[in-house]
Design a protein around this motif. Structure first.
Motif, PDB file in Angstrom:
ATOM      1  N   ALA A 196      -1.260   7.473  -0.939  1.00  0.00           N
ATOM      2  CA  ALA A 196      -0.917   6.388  -0.011  1.00  0.00           C
ATOM      3  C   ALA A 196      -0.672   5.093  -0.761  1.00  0.00           C
ATOM      4  CB  ALA A 196      -2.027   6.188   1.018  1.00  0.00           C
ATOM      5  N   ARG A 197       0.257   4.294  -0.234  1.00  0.00           N
ATOM      6  CA  ARG A 197       0.473   2.935  -0.713  1.00  0.00           C
ATOM      7  C   ARG A 197      -0.225   1.985   0.245  1.00  0.00           C
ATOM      8  NH1 ARG A 197       5.374   1.063  -0.032  1.00  0.00           N
ATOM      9  NH2 ARG A 197       5.006  -0.659  -1.488  1.00  0.00           N
ATOM     10  N   LEU A 198      -1.011   1.066  -0.303  1.00  0.00           N
ATOM     11  CA  LEU A 198      -1.708   0.069   0.501  1.00  0.00           C
ATOM     12  C   LEU A 198      -1.304  -1.321   0.035  1.00  0.00           C
ATOM     13  CD1 LEU A 198      -3.607   2.679   0.746  1.00  0.00           C
ATOM     14  CD2 LEU A 198      -5.451   1.055   1.154  1.00  0.00           C
ATOM     15  N   TRP A 199      -0.992  -2.200   0.980  1.00  0.00           N
ATOM     16  CA  TRP A 199      -0.728  -3.584   0.621  1.00  0.00           C
ATOM     17  C   TRP A 199      -0.990  -4.469   1.831  1.00  0.00           C
ATOM     18  CZ3 TRP A 199       3.113  -0.243   2.019  1.00  0.00           C
ATOM     19  CH2 TRP A 199       4.076  -0.687   2.936  1.00  0.00           C
ATOM     20  N   LEU A 200      -1.112  -5.770   1.568  1.00  0.00           N
ATOM     21  CA  LEU A 200      -1.383  -6.759   2.600  1.00  0.00           C
ATOM     22  C   LEU A 200      -0.152  -7.612   2.838  1.00  0.00           C
ATOM     23  CD1 LEU A 200      -4.885  -7.864   1.301  1.00  0.00           C
ATOM     24  CD2 LEU A 200      -4.474  -6.570   3.412  1.00  0.00           C
ATOM     25  N   ASP A 201       0.064  -7.979   4.094  1.00  0.00           N
ATOM     26  CA  ASP A 201       1.153  -8.889   4.439  1.00  0.00           C
ATOM     27  C   ASP A 201       0.985 -10.224   3.723  1.00  0.00           C
ATOM     28  OD1 ASP A 201       3.099  -7.790   6.005  1.00  0.00           O
ATOM     29  OD2 ASP A 201       2.451  -8.724   7.878  1.00  0.00           O
ATOM     30  N   ASP A 202       2.101 -10.855   3.387  1.00  0.00           N
ATOM     31  CA  ASP A 202       2.041 -12.217   2.860  1.00  0.00           C
ATOM     32  C   ASP A 202       1.620 -13.212   3.934  1.00  0.00           C
ATOM     33  OD1 ASP A 202       2.872 -11.370   0.372  1.00  0.00           O
ATOM     34  OD2 ASP A 202       4.986 -11.899   0.705  1.00  0.00           O
ATOM     35  N   GLY A 215      -7.467 -15.752  12.190  1.00  0.00           N
ATOM     36  CA  GLY A 215      -6.296 -15.279  11.462  1.00  0.00           C
ATOM     37  C   GLY A 215      -6.120 -13.781  11.647  1.00  0.00           C
ATOM     38  N   SER A 216      -4.891 -13.321  11.519  1.00  0.00           N
ATOM     39  CA  SER A 216      -4.578 -11.897  11.665  1.00  0.00           C
ATOM     40  C   SER A 216      -4.097 -11.360  10.315  1.00  0.00           C
ATOM     41  CB  SER A 216      -3.505 -11.680  12.740  1.00  0.00           C
ATOM     42  OG  SER A 216      -3.974 -12.084  14.012  1.00  0.00           O
ATOM     43  N   LEU A 217      -5.003 -10.689   9.612  1.00  0.00           N
ATOM     44  CA  LEU A 217      -4.699 -10.092   8.316  1.00  0.00           C
ATOM     45  C   LEU A 217      -4.153  -8.688   8.547  1.00  0.00           C
ATOM     46  CD1 LEU A 217      -5.086 -10.433   5.162  1.00  0.00           C
ATOM     47  CD2 LEU A 217      -7.245  -9.190   5.488  1.00  0.00           C
ATOM     48  N   THR A 218      -2.980  -8.396   7.994  1.00  0.00           N
ATOM     49  CA  THR A 218      -2.338  -7.112   8.252  1.00  0.00           C
ATOM     50  C   THR A 218      -2.355  -6.238   7.005  1.00  0.00           C
ATOM     51  OG1 THR A 218      -0.878  -8.100   9.908  1.00  0.00           O
ATOM     52  CG2 THR A 218      -0.241  -5.951   9.022  1.00  0.00           C
ATOM     53  N   LEU A 219      -2.975  -5.068   7.150  1.00  0.00           N
ATOM     54  CA  LEU A 219      -3.018  -4.064   6.080  1.00  0.00           C
ATOM     55  C   LEU A 219      -1.992  -2.984   6.379  1.00  0.00           C
ATOM     56  CD1 LEU A 219      -4.442  -2.699   3.585  1.00  0.00           C
ATOM     57  CD2 LEU A 219      -5.924  -1.548   5.262  1.00  0.00           C
ATOM     58  N   HIS A 220      -1.148  -2.690   5.395  1.00  0.00           N
ATOM     59  CA  HIS A 220      -0.154  -1.628   5.518  1.00  0.00           C
ATOM     60  C   HIS A 220      -0.638  -0.387   4.762  1.00  0.00           C
ATOM     61  CE1 HIS A 220       3.188  -4.243   7.038  1.00  0.00           C
ATOM     62  NE2 HIS A 220       2.460  -5.162   6.420  1.00  0.00           N
ATOM     63  N   VAL A 221      -0.458   0.779   5.380  1.00  0.00           N
ATOM     64  CA  VAL A 221      -0.771   2.054   4.732  1.00  0.00           C
ATOM     65  C   VAL A 221       0.441   2.964   4.902  1.00  0.00           C
ATOM     66  CG1 VAL A 221      -2.324   4.025   4.617  1.00  0.00           C
ATOM     67  CG2 VAL A 221      -3.223   1.773   5.287  1.00  0.00           C
ATOM     68  N   GLU A 222       0.976   3.441   3.792  1.00  0.00           N
ATOM     69  CA  GLU A 222       2.168   4.290   3.824  1.00  0.00           C
ATOM     70  C   GLU A 222       1.906   5.568   3.039  1.00  0.00           C
ATOM     71  OE1 GLU A 222       5.974   3.543   1.393  1.00  0.00           O
ATOM     72  OE2 GLU A 222       6.416   2.705   3.381  1.00  0.00           O
ATOM     73  N   GLY A 227       1.658  13.952  -1.526  1.00  0.00           N
ATOM     74  CA  GLY A 227       0.383  13.521  -2.095  1.00  0.00           C
ATOM     75  C   GLY A 227      -0.801  14.059  -1.329  1.00  0.00           C
ATOM     76  N   PRO A 228      -2.005  13.820  -1.825  1.00  0.00           N
ATOM     77  CA  PRO A 228      -3.213  14.286  -1.147  1.00  0.00           C
ATOM     78  C   PRO A 228      -3.455  13.513   0.149  1.00  0.00           C
ATOM     79  CG  PRO A 228      -3.794  12.844  -2.947  1.00  0.00           C
ATOM     80  CD  PRO A 228      -2.313  13.058  -3.050  1.00  0.00           C
ATOM     81  N   ARG A 229      -4.317  14.055   0.980  1.00  0.00           N
ATOM     82  CA  ARG A 229      -4.700  13.376   2.211  1.00  0.00           C
ATOM     83  C   ARG A 229      -5.590  12.182   1.882  1.00  0.00           C
ATOM     84  NH1 ARG A 229      -8.653  16.046   6.846  1.00  0.00           N
ATOM     85  NH2 ARG A 229      -8.588  14.301   8.351  1.00  0.00           N
ATOM     86  N   VAL A 230      -5.260  11.034   2.455  1.00  0.00           N
ATOM     87  CA  VAL A 230      -6.040   9.814   2.256  1.00  0.00           C
ATOM     88  C   VAL A 230      -6.525   9.313   3.610  1.00  0.00           C
ATOM     89  CG1 VAL A 230      -5.992   7.404   1.506  1.00  0.00           C
ATOM     90  CG2 VAL A 230      -4.796   9.153   0.159  1.00  0.00           C
ATOM     91  N   GLU A 231      -7.808   9.059   3.698  1.00  0.00           N
ATOM     92  CA  GLU A 231      -8.403   8.456   4.883  1.00  0.00           C
ATOM     93  C   GLU A 231      -8.987   7.101   4.488  1.00  0.00           C
ATOM     94  OE1 GLU A 231     -10.798  11.602   7.237  1.00  0.00           O
ATOM     95  OE2 GLU A 231     -10.661  12.347   5.170  1.00  0.00           O
ATOM     96  N   VAL A 232      -8.539   6.058   5.157  1.00  0.00           N
ATOM     97  CA  VAL A 232      -9.094   4.724   4.951  1.00  0.00           C
ATOM     98  C   VAL A 232     -10.014   4.438   6.126  1.00  0.00           C
ATOM     99  CG1 VAL A 232      -8.579   2.267   4.681  1.00  0.00           C
ATOM    100  CG2 VAL A 232      -7.033   3.986   3.704  1.00  0.00           C
ATOM    101  N   TRP A 233     -11.287   4.151   5.827  1.00  0.00           N
ATOM    102  CA  TRP A 233     -12.234   4.030   6.936  1.00  0.00           C
ATOM    103  C   TRP A 233     -12.962   2.688   7.011  1.00  0.00           C
ATOM    104  CZ3 TRP A 233     -17.445   3.644   5.543  1.00  0.00           C
ATOM    105  CH2 TRP A 233     -17.783   4.064   4.243  1.00  0.00           C
ATOM    106  N   GLN A 234     -12.777   1.816   6.000  1.00  0.00           N
ATOM    107  CA  GLN A 234     -13.437   0.513   6.083  1.00  0.00           C
ATOM    108  C   GLN A 234     -12.800  -0.461   5.106  1.00  0.00           C
ATOM    109  OE1 GLN A 234     -17.854   0.342   6.295  1.00  0.00           O
ATOM    110  NE2 GLN A 234     -17.741  -1.026   4.527  1.00  0.00           N
ATOM    111  N   VAL A 235     -12.738  -1.742   5.532  1.00  0.00           N
ATOM    112  CA  VAL A 235     -12.368  -2.845   4.652  1.00  0.00           C
ATOM    113  C   VAL A 235     -13.519  -3.847   4.683  1.00  0.00           C
ATOM    114  CG1 VAL A 235     -10.730  -4.721   4.217  1.00  0.00           C
ATOM    115  CG2 VAL A 235      -9.900  -2.518   5.082  1.00  0.00           C
ATOM    116  N   ASP A 236     -13.928  -4.317   3.510  1.00  0.00           N
ATOM    117  CA  ASP A 236     -15.084  -5.211   3.416  1.00  0.00           C
ATOM    118  C   ASP A 236     -14.704  -6.675   3.555  1.00  0.00           C
ATOM    119  OD1 ASP A 236     -16.707  -3.035   2.969  1.00  0.00           O
ATOM    120  OD2 ASP A 236     -16.734  -3.265   0.777  1.00  0.00           O
TER     121      ASP A 236
END
Length: 327
Positions: A196-202, A215-222, A227-236
């Motif tokens: 997966a590709r992960l990035w944050l909006d400018d 504020g609205s922080l936007t995380l992109h997951v592509e 590739g392998p299965r990726v699960e994102v389950w938390q952001v600190d």
């Protein structure tokens, strides 16, 4: 092994050398690059050769630790801290760090005078990480945090004012576990990036909610095809911003196995503090720790950085929310 695409008893060996003089930057501060004093661990010594060799008591008085300033975290630069617990002033002309967790030698680009009774930091940029590989060829990080200083070695090219010189070979101490943490982050980043590709909006749009600016922080997951299965389950949370509900993290439920394409997750953020020096001295407030699994295996926390534009927007949100004057 997958490579990056993009204390106990300490043994010392001193190799004698003849030099004409000594070099160094003449630094006189007593603190390290991260502002923390002192270094632990000392060394016994053995000397090979006799010409102009550093005496055993001089080499045995050099203690070495691995440190890392917060400003160097994202750049993967660590400090080799050398403490001179003896009575003879020396110059460390160069420090080289070798570790099985990174490729090649990490070498300082300048020396430091290390007077008797003080310590100095020599910064060394780490080479590309070396990570274990799964059966499917994906970089794995499940055992990365156990690496630490196992097999790590530091070489110091040392000379004193009388021209006595040698290369001191030391097994460094790493009391704060920097090498293990860095290895875990590196290998988790590689493992997740395979799937997966992960990035944050400018952009960081903000709007009032119940009398607060949110504020609205936007995380992109592509997903990465094949590739392998990726699960994102938390952001600190960070030391600057926190979830709008004032908890310590944002729960996330993204599974690339269920995605036909990319997805976005909006994280509502508010400032976690309003003291101006927190922004003025910020080092890590715009790096967001991500918890993920790769093919069902939990990874160490790794960090998604903010762009320069987003970093500025985070600072602006804190200033606006805290009512700081911008005039």
């Amino acid at each position: 092994m997958r490579r990056w695409a993009g204390g106990g008893a300490v043994a010392v060996l001193v190799v004698a050398a003849v030099v004409a003089g000594c070099t160094g930057d003449g630094g006189r501060d007593r603190s390290g690059g991260d502002g923390t004093p002192g270094a632990s661990g000392s060394a016994g010594s053995a000397v090979r050769g006799t010409a102009a060799a550093l005496p055993d008591d001089v080499t045995a008085a050099l203690a070495v630790e691995i440190r890392q300033s917060r400003a160097d975290w994202g750049r993967r630069v660590v400090q080799v801290r050398v403490a001179n617990t003896g009575t003879v002033d020396v110059t460390v002309e160069r420090a080289r760090l070798r570790s099985p967790t990174v490729e090649g030698d990490a070498s300082s680009d300048r020396g430091r005078d290390v007077r008797a009774g003080v310590d100095r930091d020599l910064s060394v940029p780490l080479g590309d990480p070396v990570c274990p590989v799964t059966v499917g060829g994906t970089a794995a990080a499940d055992d990365a945090t156990g690496a630490g200083t196992d097999g790590a070695q530091v070489e110091l090219d040392v000379v004193d004012a009388d021209g006595r010189a040698g290369t001191v070979v030391v097994t460094p101490e790493d009391p704060q576990g920097h090498l293990a943490r860095i290895h875990g982050e590196d290998c988790a980043t590689l493992a997740v990036a395979a799937g997966a590709r992960l990035w944050l909006d400018d952009d960081l749009p903000r709007h009032p909610v119940d009398g607060r600016l949110v504020g609205s922080l936007t995380l992109h997951v592509e997903p990465v095809a094949g590739g392998p299965r990726v699960e994102v389950w938390q952001v600190d949370r960070t030391n600057l911003v926190i979830p709008a509900d004032l908890t310590n993290d944002w729960p996330v439920a993204v599974d690339t196995a269920a995605l036909a394409g990319g997805t976005t997750v909006v994280l509502p953020v508010v400032p976690s503090r309003c003291d101006p020096h927190a922004v003025a001295e910020d080092k890590r407030g715009t790096f967001f720790g991500v918890h993920a699994r790769v093919d069902g295996v939990d990874q160490p926390v790794f960090y998604v950085p903010s762009s320069d534009a987003l970093r500025g927007s985070v600072y602006d949100l804190v200033a606006a929310s805290c009512g700081w004057s911008t005039g």
